[in-house]
Enzyme design. Structure first.
Site, PDB file in Angstrom:
ATOM      1  N   ARG A  69      86.855  -9.498  22.479  1.00  0.00           N
ATOM      2  CA  ARG A  69      87.234  -8.227  23.087  1.00  0.00           C
ATOM      3  C   ARG A  69      88.624  -7.816  22.598  1.00  0.00           C
ATOM      4  O   ARG A  69      89.523  -8.636  22.487  1.00  0.00           O
ATOM      5  CB  ARG A  69      87.265  -8.326  24.613  1.00  0.00           C
ATOM      6  CG  ARG A  69      85.917  -8.143  25.273  1.00  0.00           C
ATOM      7  CD  ARG A  69      86.021  -8.208  26.767  1.00  0.00           C
ATOM      8  NE  ARG A  69      86.502  -9.496  27.211  1.00  0.00           N
ATOM      9  CZ  ARG A  69      87.739  -9.761  27.569  1.00  0.00           C
ATOM     10  NH1 ARG A  69      88.665  -8.813  27.575  1.00  0.00           N
ATOM     11  NH2 ARG A  69      88.081 -10.971  27.941  1.00  0.00           N
ATOM     12  N   TYR A 197      81.068  -6.156  18.626  1.00  0.00           N
ATOM     13  CA  TYR A 197      81.141  -7.458  19.282  1.00  0.00           C
ATOM     14  C   TYR A 197      81.097  -7.378  20.814  1.00  0.00           C
ATOM     15  O   TYR A 197      81.889  -6.659  21.436  1.00  0.00           O
ATOM     16  CB  TYR A 197      82.429  -8.197  18.889  1.00  0.00           C
ATOM     17  CG  TYR A 197      82.364  -9.628  19.371  1.00  0.00           C
ATOM     18  CD1 TYR A 197      81.770 -10.614  18.594  1.00  0.00           C
ATOM     19  CD2 TYR A 197      82.805  -9.963  20.645  1.00  0.00           C
ATOM     20  CE1 TYR A 197      81.639 -11.897  19.068  1.00  0.00           C
ATOM     21  CE2 TYR A 197      82.676 -11.254  21.116  1.00  0.00           C
ATOM     22  CZ  TYR A 197      82.094 -12.220  20.320  1.00  0.00           C
ATOM     23  OH  TYR A 197      81.948 -13.488  20.790  1.00  0.00           O
ATOM     24  N   LYS A 206      81.242  -5.444  30.613  1.00  0.00           N
ATOM     25  CA  LYS A 206      82.601  -5.283  31.131  1.00  0.00           C
ATOM     26  C   LYS A 206      82.956  -3.811  31.351  1.00  0.00           C
ATOM     27  O   LYS A 206      83.615  -3.456  32.323  1.00  0.00           O
ATOM     28  CB  LYS A 206      83.610  -5.944  30.183  1.00  0.00           C
ATOM     29  CG  LYS A 206      83.431  -7.478  30.069  1.00  0.00           C
ATOM     30  CD  LYS A 206      83.506  -8.100  31.393  1.00  0.00           C
ATOM     31  CE  LYS A 206      83.401  -9.583  31.557  1.00  0.00           C
ATOM     32  NZ  LYS A 206      83.386 -10.544  30.545  1.00  0.00           N
ATOM     33  N   CYS A 250      87.253 -19.593  31.080  1.00  0.00           N
ATOM     34  CA  CYS A 250      87.904 -20.553  31.984  1.00  0.00           C
ATOM     35  C   CYS A 250      86.910 -21.239  32.908  1.00  0.00           C
ATOM     36  O   CYS A 250      87.283 -21.798  33.935  1.00  0.00           O
ATOM     37  CB  CYS A 250      89.002 -19.873  32.787  1.00  0.00           C
ATOM     38  SG  CYS A 250      90.418 -19.437  31.765  1.00  0.00           S
ATOM     39  N   ASP A 277      79.044 -14.231  35.474  1.00  0.00           N
ATOM     40  CA  ASP A 277      80.182 -13.449  34.953  1.00  0.00           C
ATOM     41  C   ASP A 277      80.607 -12.291  35.855  1.00  0.00           C
ATOM     42  O   ASP A 277      81.781 -12.010  35.969  1.00  0.00           O
ATOM     43  CB  ASP A 277      79.834 -12.918  33.555  1.00  0.00           C
ATOM     44  CG  ASP A 277      81.060 -12.494  32.760  1.00  0.00           C
ATOM     45  OD1 ASP A 277      82.018 -13.298  32.673  1.00  0.00           O
ATOM     46  OD2 ASP A 277      81.071 -11.373  32.236  1.00  0.00           O
ATOM     47  N   ARG A 371      79.263 -17.237  20.699  1.00  0.00           N
ATOM     48  CA  ARG A 371      78.537 -17.016  21.960  1.00  0.00           C
ATOM     49  C   ARG A 371      77.033 -17.151  21.789  1.00  0.00           C
ATOM     50  O   ARG A 371      76.502 -17.059  20.688  1.00  0.00           O
ATOM     51  CB  ARG A 371      78.835 -15.596  22.466  1.00  0.00           C
ATOM     52  CG  ARG A 371      80.299 -15.328  22.744  1.00  0.00           C
ATOM     53  CD  ARG A 371      80.571 -15.172  24.201  1.00  0.00           C
ATOM     54  NE  ARG A 371      81.992 -15.198  24.516  1.00  0.00           N
ATOM     55  CZ  ARG A 371      82.457 -15.240  25.758  1.00  0.00           C
ATOM     56  NH1 ARG A 371      81.634 -15.257  26.782  1.00  0.00           N
ATOM     57  NH2 ARG A 371      83.753 -15.287  26.000  1.00  0.00           N
TER      58      ARG A 371
END
Ligand code: GTP
Ligand code: SPV
Ligand code: MN
Length: 590
Positions: A69, A197, A206, A250, A277, A371
């Site tokens: 990102r 991406y 997002k 994380c 997520d 990913r």
């Protein structure tokens, strides 16, 4: 297809700008997706992997300048800068439209425009929201088809409503210097140019489900959060649900798919994954906080995923999966990444497309932010409630980050407002999920710093308000850190499955089954309260993990004080008061 007037009008407008050769409407059918996979393999956009070992799996190598990102090129384009707040990049909407549509101009020339109708959340759920993404990239179509609910049923559900989110994605020529991801929350619009991406281009994720949705949530009394959702079934108890917000890379996917350590398994513990997520949270009829996962798949970090660390994730990526920027093993046309079981392949191609020998190579084979994109239904521990349109009731909220020192393994906030303060105080070391240097400590309130679609001071206030609406029924709020290191820089806590030991304490606290002692930070367990049976962690190490270093916390609070200054009058008094009291408690420490 659709007769929806607002959809047709907008697509016509966009066509005039980007000038495609033709338009293909994505209907969600397997036949159409299969056709697209074939086309992408022919053009070299995708590589088909071993059909026997990895059925219906594909590999994609992105442009090396386009692997994460682009936070510093992501903009919130609200009418005033104040609405975007001090933590977001801001552009005036008129300027931004001119800029990005200028870049988008004629960028689909000789290309196909794919129209993807999608829903975040189940179409049957009254909490779901609809989006339409236009893209010139088959990779994006195929990823969206895994990550969201796509197809004709979306048009049926939308009818003639104008309530949907517009998304325009233009690959252009992947020029980093002209890469922009712009959000226009007041217009329900997202425009992304010059990337291909993940979070930059899977606009339902997002961009919509966090940035635009958080803006909607503030107006409509709900919350869009960067959180996993998991269910823990303890022996002789009903399944309890927990949400946890950790910054990118994380540990959300890993915690969401946790497999109990042997000791807990034998006792009958079981963990269910609802989401890894994003969580959309609402107050239910019963006054409790309920969560749904608006996504339909996992876009997970590959490196570090192994049989030992996350067997569920590994099982999830054995079919119908797209791998991005991992190693291609040429011996059997499968994939590999750092941290996967087994030796690195010697006859391989790295994420850059170069010949790579894992035995002698001095560079990594997979990009650290490589990913997998896999359907939720592949996950062996997918919760039976995954498709429940009402979602699941939440017992605890956890915040956390990557902290080598300072933050202890776990603590519980004194009350909701204190918990909101703890969330707002999260800092974490940066990871490969975003472009820029890795390992740099920075503030990331509620793990939402890159994803909040409006003024973060107002976002804190929204959290406080939600707590007031929830009252007595508000979930308890905790803070965790799996990443404390010892003198040699090694993680002290084993993490992964063993994190259940901490969740067990958290659930005990939610059910008032365990005492805790009051510390400067919050309520904490003692060395005897976290079960270590079956681990190599010594009591001494646990004591260390639970320790609070006065000097470090004096620095931490001084730093927080200056961090909060930027929010000015928008910083809720609950946050400044909690900081004041924390400073006093630390001062009183011996
Ligand atoms: P995003 O998809 O970017 O939002 O990331 P995420 O929060 O889902 O992180 P993920 O679970 O994919 O983990 C990222 C990295 O952290 C991986 O390399 C994991 O192996 C590692 N990791 C996850 N959980 C733990 C843990 O408990 N301890 C340690 N030491 N590492 C962990
Ligand atoms: C993250 O970076 O938090 C992700 C991956 O989950 S992306 O979809 O690229 O945002
Ligand atoms: Mn994420």
């Amino acid at each position: 297809m659709t007769k929806n007037k607002s959809v047709i009008k907008w697509i016509e407008e966009m066509k005039k700008i980007v000038n495609p050769k033709n338009v293909v409407w994505i209907d969600g059918s397997e036949a159409q997706l299969e056709q697209l996979r074939k086309e992408a393999c022919e053009s070299g956009e995708l590589i088909k992997l071993n059909e026997e070992k990895l059925p219906n799996c594909y590999l994609r190598r992105t442009n090396p300048n386009d692997v994460a990102r682009a936070e510093n090129r992501t903009y919130i384009c609200t009418p005033t800068k104040e609405e975007a707040g001090p933590t977001n990049n801001w552009w005036d909407p008129e300027f931004a439209y001119d800029k990005v549509l200028g870049i988008a101009k004629n960028s689909y020339e000789n290309k196909t425009m794919y129209v993807i109708p999608y829903s975040m959340g189940m179409t049957e759920s009254k909490f779901s929201k609809i989006g339409v993404e236009l893209t010139d990239s088959i990779y994006t179509v195929l990823n969206m088809a895994i990550m969201t609910r796509v197809g004709q049923k979306i048009w049926d559900s939308l009818g003639d409503s104008n309530n949907w989110v517009r998304g325009l994605h233009c690959s252009c020529d992947l020029d980093e210097d002209n890469r922009y991801v712009c959000h226009f929350p007041q217009d329900n619009t997202i425009i992304s140019v010059n990337s291909c991406y993940g979070g930059n281009v899977l606009l339902g994720k997002k961009c919509f489900a966090l940035r635009i949705a958080s803006y909607m949530g503030e107006r409509e009394n709900w919350m869009a959060e960067h959180m996993l959702i998991l269910g823990v079934k303890r022996p002789n108890e009903e399944t309890k649900y927990i949400c946890a917000a950790f910054p990118s890379a994380c540990g959300k996917t890993n915690l969401a798919m946790l497999i109990p350590p042997e000791y807990y398994k034998k006792k009958g513990y079981k963990v269910w994954c609802v989401g890894d997520d994003i969580a959309w949270l609402r107050i239910g009829k019963d006054g409790r906080l309920w969560a749904v996962n608006p996504e339909n798949g996992f876009f997970g970090v590959a490196p570090g995923t192994s049989k030992k660390s996350n067997p569920n994730a590994l099982a999830t990526v054995q079919k119908n999966t797209i791998f991005t920027n991992v190693v291609q093993n040429l011996d059997d046309n499968t994939v590999w990444w750092e941290g996967l079981d087994g030796d690195a392949p010697e006859n391989a191609i790295d994420w850059l497309g170069n010949k790579w020998n894992g035995k002698t190579a001095e560079t990594k084979g997979a990009h650290p932010n490589s990913r997998f994109t896999a359907p939720s239904t592949n996950c062996p521990c997918l919760s039976p409630e995954f498709n429940n349109p009402e979602g699941v009731p939440i017992s605890a909220i956890i915040f956390g980050g990557r902290r080598a020192h300072t933050t202890p393994l776990v603590y519980e906030s004194f009350d909701w407002a204190h918990g909101v303060f703890c969330g707002s105080a999260v800092s974490s070391e940066s990871t490969a999920a975003s472009t820029g240097k890795v390992g740099v400590l920075s503030h990331n309130p509620m793990a939402m710093k890159p994803f909040c679609g409006y003024n973060m001071g107002k976002y804190f206030a929204h959290w406080i308000k939600m707590g007031n609406l929830l009252g007595e029924k508000a979930p308890k709020i905790f803070n965790v850190n799996w990443f404390r290191t010892n003198g040699e820089g090694k993680f002290i806590w084993p993490g992964f499955g063993d994190n259940l030991r901490v969740l067990d304490w958290i659930l005990d606290r939610c059910e008032n089954k365990k005492e805790a002692h009051k510390t400067a930070l919050g309520f904490m367990p003692t060395e005897d309260d976290i079960n270590l049976e079956g681990t190599k962690v010594s009591k001494e190490e646990l004591t260390n993990l639970l320790s609070i270093d006065k000097d470090l916390w004096e620095k931490e609070t001084a730093d927080l004080e200056s961090y909060y200054e930027q929010f000015g009058k928008d910083l809720p008094v609950e946050i400044s008061e909690n900081l004041k009291y924390l400073k006093l408690r630390i001062k009183e420490m011996l």
